[in-house]
Structure formats: structure tokens, C-alpha cells
Design a protein around this motif. Structure first.
Motif, mmCIF file in Angstrom:
data_model
loop_
_atom_site.group_PDB
_atom_site.id
_atom_site.type_symbol
_atom_site.label_atom_id
_atom_site.label_comp_id
_atom_site.label_asym_id
_atom_site.label_seq_id
_atom_site.Cartn_x
_atom_site.Cartn_y
_atom_site.Cartn_z
ATOM 1 N N MET A 145 0.825 -1.207 0.000
ATOM 2 C CA MET A 145 0.000 0.000 0.000
ATOM 3 C C MET A 145 0.857 1.254 0.000
ATOM 4 N N GLU A 146 1.914 1.245 0.791
ATOM 5 C CA GLU A 146 2.794 2.426 0.831
ATOM 6 C C GLU A 146 3.464 2.656 -0.512
ATOM 7 N N THR A 205 1.255 4.136 -3.481
ATOM 8 C CA THR A 205 1.043 5.586 -3.490
ATOM 9 C C THR A 205 2.196 6.300 -4.184
ATOM 10 N N ARG A 206 3.433 5.795 -4.024
ATOM 11 C CA ARG A 206 4.575 6.395 -4.721
ATOM 12 C C ARG A 206 4.549 6.038 -6.211
ATOM 13 N N VAL A 259 1.900 5.690 -7.966
ATOM 14 C CA VAL A 259 0.901 6.588 -8.545
ATOM 15 C C VAL A 259 1.532 7.942 -8.844
ATOM 16 N N ILE A 260 2.374 8.436 -7.935
ATOM 17 C CA ILE A 260 3.050 9.713 -8.162
ATOM 18 C C ILE A 260 3.982 9.612 -9.367
ATOM 19 N N TRP A 274 -7.291 11.883 -3.826
ATOM 20 C CA TRP A 274 -6.674 10.569 -3.714
ATOM 21 C C TRP A 274 -7.027 9.908 -2.389
ATOM 22 N N GLY A 275 -7.379 8.640 -2.461
ATOM 23 C CA GLY A 275 -7.676 7.880 -1.261
ATOM 24 C C GLY A 275 -7.956 6.434 -1.600
ATOM 25 N N TRP A 276 -7.880 5.565 -0.593
ATOM 26 C CA TRP A 276 -8.196 4.159 -0.779
ATOM 27 C C TRP A 276 -9.712 3.983 -0.836
ATOM 28 N N TYR A 326 -6.547 2.403 -5.076
ATOM 29 C CA TYR A 326 -6.244 3.787 -4.715
ATOM 30 C C TYR A 326 -6.719 4.627 -5.893
ATOM 31 N N SER A 377 -8.439 8.471 -7.740
ATOM 32 C CA SER A 377 -8.757 9.901 -7.746
ATOM 33 C C SER A 377 -9.388 10.254 -9.084
#
Length: 462
Positions: free
Chosen positions: A118-119, A122-123, A125-126, A412-414, A435, A437
Motif C-alpha cells: 500500500m505504501e 502511493t509512490r 501513482v506519483i 486521492w484515497g483508498w 487507490y 482519484s
């Protein structure tokens, strides 16, 4: 005497605590532009209003009125309306039940596998957003193709076979990094002819098709997974889809040149014309097209685009006068100041070489952070200049952050509509999470942005 080799089966292994990452997570421009205005909105789309012209009923006159008599004809202010639509961006993870349980219960696990996945997502996605930041709505000869990664070079495929056969993997020569025209032998070129593989990675699932095919979905396209990349030769090695009936890969698909986009499922759907808007539209717009529902034509909306490409399509050296000209033109046309410049890290070498050869001591960097990621350039007033790995080669973007806007319909969110982040997969011991948006990068004032392109770059990595 027993040695450690003799008793190795009885010894435990010791695992170093940290998981070492072997690729870059630096997204300088993304982090900076994220600080632009964030507009939260509900409904179908965002409407924007621009003021495009003054009242024409203003003129000097004599006591009796204008020559021939009469006062100026009454006029009015001119305005236009446009809109910003949302784009949908997702990241997904999938874990089996045993994987989750084993990692949680094992004393020798590096970390909770779920937290790690999960961590890192998020990166990741960036990282995708950083690519999206430079795409443009008029790329690759078509409007709205913001997700083109490259173009297949004419005659650039080795390896044979159609669906159902078992050829060796295809080796494919690419051009047009990011979909930008890099090979036109004229001033119409957009970027230098290098780095065609730079927006692709080993393991990427990719789809090949004409622009029309990519836009329509799955009809007649080839697909596969990248197994190797040669950055020097600008080739990728592909394990193609060999199922019976799968289309053969060619440099032309559907009767038109083949482009590459990332696929996102097993049937060949792709993101070619679905990605959020990026700065690339500043490099590749043309008359007759519109952006956000407003025609490009006219200085009241069009950005400032300056090119160093020669008439024959050759890049030329960076010039201080050219940089100042873009900044001054933006201010004269739009009334706004440039407050952010963005370029690839290779541009810093061209800039420092320019300073050394011209002896312009006043243009030496006022600030340098982390070696090369930030400088300050002065043109009337200081402008922050950052260097980003995903930026197109040979270009400098000149931005006014007030003229940009993140139009965020869903932040952005789960996804946890039903109250849980992890969702079980029917009839399988497996769990997924996503995840998500809904947003787009909007331009409130397009003519306050600009770009200088066609600059010679001599120290690119790819």
C-alpha cells in the motif's frame, strides 16, 4: 570439529531490516506543481470563464465628436466560457490470503506485506502522475492522446510470427518519446531525436495500435510485456501475445503508424487517450484545435511557444536572449509573471556552459540545492528553476502557477465505499484494494504559460 558449513541447516538467517530501493523516487516538478491551487468540485464538470477583450468603444475625439461627427460606437467586454472535465486514475494491489498471513506471522518477514504494497503503490501513482505532467492534448498528431509512450519506427521490428505461433521475442526500435514528434526534418519538430524508450520500463504491459485503434479499445491491436530495454539502441524486447487470433505486431496497425501505450488489463485496453492533461500541450498545439472548449487561436488564450529548431529541424544552442524573450512575451501578453521554470537535468549543463562561454557572471546560479535540482534565474525578478527527470529533452517550460489549477472531483484515497479497504475476490483466497482519484490539471490562463524548445542537449542519460 564442526564448521558453520556443517551446521548450516541448524542456523537461522539474519535479515537486514531495511528494504533497499534501487530506482529513483524524485519527482521535483510534480511536488512543486502540486502546490498550485486545488479546486474541489462536485457535479459533472468545472466551467471556467476568461476575459478575452476590452471594450472597443474607447477613442479620443474633438469637441464635436470623432472626425465626421459622432461619439465612439458603444462596445462591451468580451468573454468566453470553457470547461475542465475529470480524468480517472487508479492504482490496484492484489494479495493472496496466505501471503498476507505468512508475512504477518513470520518473525523473519521484512515487513507487513500489505503495508509495504500500500505504501509503495502511493509512490507508484506519483510516478505515473509525473509522466502525465508532461503529456499534452495534441500529441502524436491527434487531440487527446495524453498517454502515448512512443512510436514504432518504420521498419523497426525484428522477430516474426502471428497469433498462435512461437517466434522469438520481438525487438522493436522506437522513436517519438512520449508521442512528441522527434524525427520531422523541419522546424515542426517538437523534441530532439533521442531517448525514445525513456517513458517505458521492463515489465510494462504495452499495447500497439494506430491512434484510431488505441482510442477505440481492443479492435485489431497487438500487445505484450516488455522484457528488456536497450536505451542506447532505443529498442525494447517484447514477449508478444501469442494466443490464436492475436494480431501480428507491425510498424503499421490498422493502416496507420503504430504507437505504444501502456495496457491495463488482459484484453488490451489502454490509457492512450485517457490520461490527465499535461504541460506537453504547450509544445504541440496548432491552429484550429481547442483546449478546454476554447480555441487556441488568438493571443488571449494561446501560450507562448518559442523554438530553437532550425528550418531543417536541427536543434540549436541555448541562448539567454531566447529565455528572456519567452518570459517577457508572457508578461506582455498575459500581464502575469513567470514564477516557475522546469527542464530536464541535462539542461543545467547547457545553461552553465552558456554562462562560461559568454562570461555572463550576473546569470550564475543564486541557489543550488542537492547538486542540480533547483536554480534561480533572473529576468526582471527571480524565477525558481527546477530540474525533473521526466521532463522532455531540449525544452524549458515557463509557468505561472496562478494560471494552473488542479480540478479535483475526488481526492486521492483508498476506495472503501463498503467500509473496508481490502475486498475479497469471489471464489478465491485473494484480496484486492484500489487507490483512486478523479481530477485533471486545468489551465485558468493558458497564455500565462510558455515553452522554449529545440535546445541542443549533450548530456542526457538515455
Amino acid at each position: 570439529m564442526a564448521t558453520t558449513n556443517d551446521i548450516s541447516n541448524l542456523l537461522q538467517e539474519f535479515y537486514e531490516q531495511d528494504t533497499v530501493q534501487t530506482f529513483s523516487d524524485e519527482f521535483w516538478a510534480h511536488d512543486e506543481i502540486q502546490t498550485a491551487k486545488n479546486l474541489r468540485w462536485d457535479g459533472n464538470q468545472v466551467k471556467i470563464h476568461i476575459h478575452t477583450g476590452r471594450n472597443a468603444g474607447v477613442a479620443a475625439a474633438n469637441e464635436s465628436g470623432l472626425t465626421g461627427g459622432g461619439l465612439p460606437v458603444a462596445g462591451h467586454q468580451k468573454t468566453q466560457q470553457g470547461q475542465i472535465n475529470r480524468k480517472y486514475v487508479y492504482g490496484r494491489i492484489s494479495l493472496t490470503g496466505p501471503a498476507i498471513y505468512s508475512a504477518k506471522s513470520s518473525a523473519n518477514a521484512f515487513m507487513d506485506v500489505l503495508d509495504f504494497e500500500m505504501e509503495r503503490l502511493t509512490r507508484d501513482v506519483i510516478s505515473a502522475q509525473s509522466f502525465h505532467l508532461y503529456t499534452g492534448s495534441a500529441m502524436a498528431g491527434g487531440v487527446g492522446f495524453n498517454g502515448i509512450r512512443a512510436k514504432v519506427q518504420s521498419g523497426g521490428i525484428s522477430g516474426a510470427g502471428t497469433g498462435g505461433s512461437t517466434p522469438s521475442p520481438h525487438v522493436i526500435t522506437l522513436e517519438h518519446a512520449g508521442g512528441f514528434d522527434s524525427t520531422t526534418a523541419s522546424a515542426a519538430r517538437v523534441v530532439p531525436d533521442k531517448g525514445a524508450t525513456r517513458y517505458l520500463r521492463v515489465g510494462d504491459p504495452v499495447v500497439f495500435g494506430s491512434l484510431a485503434q488505441l482510442a477505440s479499445g481492443t479492435s485489431g491491436m497487438a500487445k505484450g510485456v516488455i522484457t528488456d530495454i536497450d536505451r542506447t539502441l532505443e529498442t525494447i524486447t517484447l514477449n508478444p501475445d501469442l494466443t490464436v487470433g492475436a494480431p501480428a505486431l507491425s510498424d503499421t496497425m490498422g493502416g496507420a503508424p503504430a504507437y505504444v501505450a501502456r495496457g491495463y488489463d488482459d484484453v488490451g485496453n489502454n490509457e492512450a487517450n485517457l490520461c490527465p492533461t499535461g504541460l506537453g500541450l504547450l509544445m504541440n498545439f496548432s491552429a484550429g484545435q481547442s483546449f478546454q472548449g476554447i480555441d487556441y487561436a488568438g493571443e488571449d488564450w494561446a501560450p507562448t511557444v518559442s523554438s530553437r529548431f532550425s528550418a531543417a529541424g536541427a536543434t540549436q544552442a541555448l541562448q539567454l536572449a531566447g529565455m528572456h524573450k519567452v518570459i517577457q512575451n508572457i508578461r506582455e501578453i498575459s500581464g502575469q509573471k513567470t514564477d516557475l521554470m522546469v527542464a530536464h537535468p541535462s539542461m543545467i549543463n547547457e545553461y552553465l556552459n552558456l554562462i562560461e562561454t559568454t562570461g555572463n557572471i550576473q546569470y550564475q546560479p543564486l541557489k543550488a540545492t542537492a547538486g542540480y535540482d533547483t536554480l534561480t534565474f533572473s529576468s526582471g525578478s527571480p524565477v525558481k528553476w527546477i530540474f525533473d527527470n521526466d521532463c522532455p529533452y531540449g525544452a524549458i517550460f515557463f509557468l505561472n502557477k496562478k494560471g494552473l489549477m488542479w480540478a479535483v472531483n475526488r481526492p486521492w484515497g483508498w476506495e472503501k465505499t463498503d467500509g473496508a479497504v481490502l475486498r475479497s475476490v469471489a471464489n478465491r483466497d485473494e484480496f484486492t484494494a484500489r487507490y483512486v482519484s478523479y481530477y485533471d490539471l486545468g489551465f485558468k490562463q493558458l497564455n500565462s504559460q510558455g515553452v522554449l524548445k529545440g535546445i541542443t542537449t549533450s548530456s542526457t542519460h538515455f
